[in-house]
Design an enzyme around this catalytic site. Structure first.
Site, PDB file in Angstrom:
ATOM      1  N   SER A 228       4.382   5.063   4.080  1.00 57.37           N
ATOM      2  CA  SER A 228       4.170   5.775   5.989  1.00 57.37           C
ATOM      3  C   SER A 228       2.821   6.997   5.126  1.00 57.37           C
ATOM      4  O   SER A 228       2.720   7.321   3.972  1.00 57.37           O
ATOM      5  CB  SER A 228       5.029   6.490   5.456  1.00 57.37           C
ATOM      6  OG  SER A 228       5.104   7.467   7.133  1.00 57.37           O
ATOM      7  N   GLY A 279      -6.131  10.555   4.516  1.00 60.25           N
ATOM      8  CA  GLY A 279      -6.952  10.119   4.538  1.00 60.25           C
ATOM      9  C   GLY A 279      -7.950  10.175   4.026  1.00 60.25           C
ATOM     10  O   GLY A 279      -9.615  10.313   3.277  1.00 60.25           O
ATOM     11  N   CYS A 284     -10.266   4.470   4.197  1.00 54.13           N
ATOM     12  CA  CYS A 284     -10.027   5.656   5.263  1.00 54.13           C
ATOM     13  C   CYS A 284     -10.117   6.338   6.032  1.00 54.13           C
ATOM     14  O   CYS A 284     -11.426   6.564   5.464  1.00 54.13           O
ATOM     15  CB  CYS A 284      -8.373   6.152   4.404  1.00 54.13           C
ATOM     16  SG  CYS A 284      -7.391   6.439   5.383  1.00 54.13           S
ATOM     17  N   GLY A 318      -5.571   8.019  -3.333  1.00 52.57           N
ATOM     18  CA  GLY A 318      -6.667   7.863  -2.859  1.00 52.57           C
ATOM     19  C   GLY A 318      -7.725   8.358  -3.551  1.00 52.57           C
ATOM     20  O   GLY A 318      -7.513   9.325  -4.364  1.00 52.57           O
ATOM     21  N   ARG A 365      -9.950  -4.321   2.597  1.00 51.74           N
ATOM     22  CA  ARG A 365      -9.101  -3.581   3.738  1.00 51.74           C
ATOM     23  C   ARG A 365      -8.089  -2.701   3.535  1.00 51.74           C
ATOM     24  O   ARG A 365      -7.350  -2.632   2.775  1.00 51.74           O
ATOM     25  CB  ARG A 365      -8.692  -4.147   5.168  1.00 51.74           C
ATOM     26  CG  ARG A 365      -7.927  -5.250   4.894  1.00 51.74           C
ATOM     27  CD  ARG A 365      -7.529  -6.411   5.882  1.00 51.74           C
ATOM     28  NE  ARG A 365      -6.070  -6.703   5.579  1.00 51.74           N
ATOM     29  CZ  ARG A 365      -6.448  -8.318   5.817  1.00 51.74           C
ATOM     30  NH1 ARG A 365      -6.905  -9.090   7.082  1.00 51.74           N
ATOM     31  NH2 ARG A 365      -4.867  -8.529   5.692  1.00 51.74           N
ATOM     32  N   GLY A 366      -8.356  -1.620   4.597  1.00 49.31           N
ATOM     33  CA  GLY A 366      -6.663  -0.642   4.415  1.00 49.31           C
ATOM     34  C   GLY A 366      -5.877  -0.947   5.579  1.00 49.31           C
ATOM     35  O   GLY A 366      -6.530  -1.970   6.235  1.00 49.31           O
ATOM     36  N   ARG A 382       3.722   1.154   9.695  1.00 45.38           N
ATOM     37  CA  ARG A 382       2.922   2.261   8.296  1.00 45.38           C
ATOM     38  C   ARG A 382       2.483   3.190   9.108  1.00 45.38           C
ATOM     39  O   ARG A 382       2.430   4.755   8.442  1.00 45.38           O
ATOM     40  CB  ARG A 382       2.247   1.866   7.479  1.00 45.38           C
ATOM     41  CG  ARG A 382       1.633   2.560   5.985  1.00 45.38           C
ATOM     42  CD  ARG A 382       0.860   2.070   5.411  1.00 45.38           C
ATOM     43  NE  ARG A 382       0.980   3.056   3.990  1.00 45.38           N
ATOM     44  CZ  ARG A 382       0.340   4.111   3.446  1.00 45.38           C
ATOM     45  NH1 ARG A 382      -0.608   4.578   5.023  1.00 45.38           N
ATOM     46  NH2 ARG A 382       0.221   4.579   2.687  1.00 45.38           N
ATOM     47  N   GLY A 456     -25.180  14.277 -12.987  1.00 45.23           N
ATOM     48  CA  GLY A 456     -25.538  13.268 -13.181  1.00 45.23           C
ATOM     49  C   GLY A 456     -26.779  12.971 -13.574  1.00 45.23           C
ATOM     50  O   GLY A 456     -27.509  13.226 -14.234  1.00 45.23           O
TER      51      GLY A 456
END
Length: 468
Positions: A228, A279, A284, A318, A365-366, A382, A456
């Protein structure tokens, strides 16, 4: 070497802290098998029918190193032309032939490249039964044969394929000489007490998924993820209580949560692990569309700091784009990390490769994208979207990911990277890494923009970045 053993849930621990995400462009049986062999675990998505999902779980649980449990099978009435079509589709041309053209049917023969190699195109209409090696010419092995015994039969017979049949002559599995050459030991493999690979599956928090759960438990699933976007709901709390009553031994991962207050309700209901993140995934758009979510580093730290008092491990879900992100997540208190986009371009993820501008890509894909919601309602549920909703609000996008090769090369690279990260910090294991952070020995510092540039690659006219 640094010990990366981590707790996935209260009762399950993995030798590598890596979990593949339950997304329909990331994890089905192939990915779950590869992840488990490399020391992690795969969570099979639920954007499909309950039967399909349970079957994918079964494939992982039945997997035996070296045996092909679901080979591509042909029927005797199919033609030579079909063999070439299959060869193009699957990349090989040795197929067992069964009476009904399906796995589990009575074996009648075997077709290989050598049988059809020099047939002219006008013979492509010939039925397979006319050109195949009939049953009486085949070397077979009985069901229940061990890997070593089967290997020995293959070596002595000098054949390319070894069909394995039961007492009724039905095809149970297949062994291939090419696999035998590739066959390696996987010392880190995640296995249960029966020596079967570990596998997880995602379900929604809706009443109707109780039937799905029943099928998954019958298939032998080790851990269930309640999938969820916002886990602190009455639906999830009721589902956790229902599951703990019905299947007290089944491990349950609750989520997603980003605050200690959300985590408290799920821990009180009895979850065995928490999935953290809202998120922050690459596909997302929840934070952009809903303006709801939390930065991932803060979420992981706050939830892990609370959950550790109850012995509940946290999965950082995520935002993992590099090995460095994994090390940060683990140092902030997460026990494992869940990856979607990082694994989506591998050859084990579902979907076909395609080329665009000379680059080999795969779809990703999300699960909150309109694409995924339209494919199956599991994805819509979800995000608290029901079928009756006239307007669906997308919380994800569809995109493409560059080819990353096989999991069997990519995951060992991730593992080695995490070990080097721990080594540089001076932590012998992940539990030491976490305790260093909680004791204040390991610190996170803010970096200015110029420090980030300095950290970097900089000052070069051009460079090539190869990671492994």
């Amino acid at each position: 070497m640094e010990d990366l053993t981590s707790a996935l849930t209260r009762k399950i621990s993995l030798k590598a802290p890596l979990v593949s995400s339950p997304m329909d462009t990331v994890t089905e049986a192939r990915m779950a098998i590869a992840m488990a062999l490399c020391g992690g675990i795969g969570i099979i998505h639920h954007n499909c029918t309950p039967e399909f999902q349970a079957n994918e779980v079964r494939k992982v649980k039945k997997y035996k190193q070296g045996f092909i449990i679901d080979p591509v099978v042909m029927g005797p009435k199919q033609t030579v032309g079909d063999i070439w079509k299959y060869k193009q589709e699957y990349g090989f041309s040795g197929f067992p032939i069964t009476e009904n053209g399906k796995m589990g049917g009575k074996l009648v023969g075997l077709i290989t490249n050598r049988d059809v190699d020099f047939l002219p195109p006008e013979k492509y209409g010939t039925p397979i039964s006319d050109v195949m090696n009939p049953l009486d010419k085949l070397v077979l092995a009985p069901a229940g044969v061990t890997l070593n015994e089967a290997n020995k039969i293959l070596q002595e017979s000098r054949k390319g394929k070894l069909p394995i049949v039961n007492e009724s002559g039905e095809l149970v599995s297949l062994m291939a000489r090419t696999d035998l050459k590739k066959n390696r030991e996987f010392p880190l493999a995640s296995k249960d007490e029966k020596k079967q690979l570990l596998v997880g599956a995602a379900v929604s928090t809706h009443e109707e998924d109780r039937h799905r759960l029943e099928l998954l438990v019958q298939a032998g699933v080790d851990v269930v993820v309640l999938d969820s976007s916002q886990g602190n709901s009455i639906f999830q709390i009721n589902m956790i209580r229902h599951l703990k009553q019905l299947y007290p031994e089944l491990q349950i991962i609750g989520g997603n949560v980003v605050t200690a207050a959300q985590a408290k309700n799920l821990i009180d209901a009895g979850v065995d692990a928490l999935r953290v993140g809202m998120g922050s995934g690459s596909i997302c758009i929840t934070q952009e569309v809903m303006a709801v979510g939390r930065p991932q580093g803060t979420s992981v730290y706050k939830v892990a700091e609370y959950a550790r008092r109850f012995g509940v491990p946290v999965i950082a879900d995520g935002g993992i784009q590099t090995v460095g992100h994994t090390v940060k997540a683990l140092a902030l208190g997460a026990s494992t990390v869940m990856m979607g986009s990082l694994l989506a371009g591998t050859s084990e993820s579902p979907g076909e490769y395609f080329f665009a501008d000379g680059v080999r890509l795969k779809k990703y894909r999300g699960m909150g994208s309109l694409d995924a919601m339209e494919r199956h309602k599991g994805s819509a549920i979800r995000y608290f979207t029901s079928e009756s909703d006239k307007i669906k609000v997308a919380q994800g996008v569809s995109g493409n990911i560059v080819d990353k090769g096989t999991i069997h090369k990519f995951v060992p690279y991730l593992i080695a990277g995490i070990q080097h990260g721990c080594q540089d910090i001076g932590a012998k294991s992940l539990s030491v890494l976490r305790s260093m952070m909680y004791s204040g020995e390991l610190k996170f510092e803010k970096r200015t923009m110029s420090a980030q540039v300095e950290g970097g690659v900089h000052g070069l006219h051009s460079y090539e970045k190869r990671l492994f």
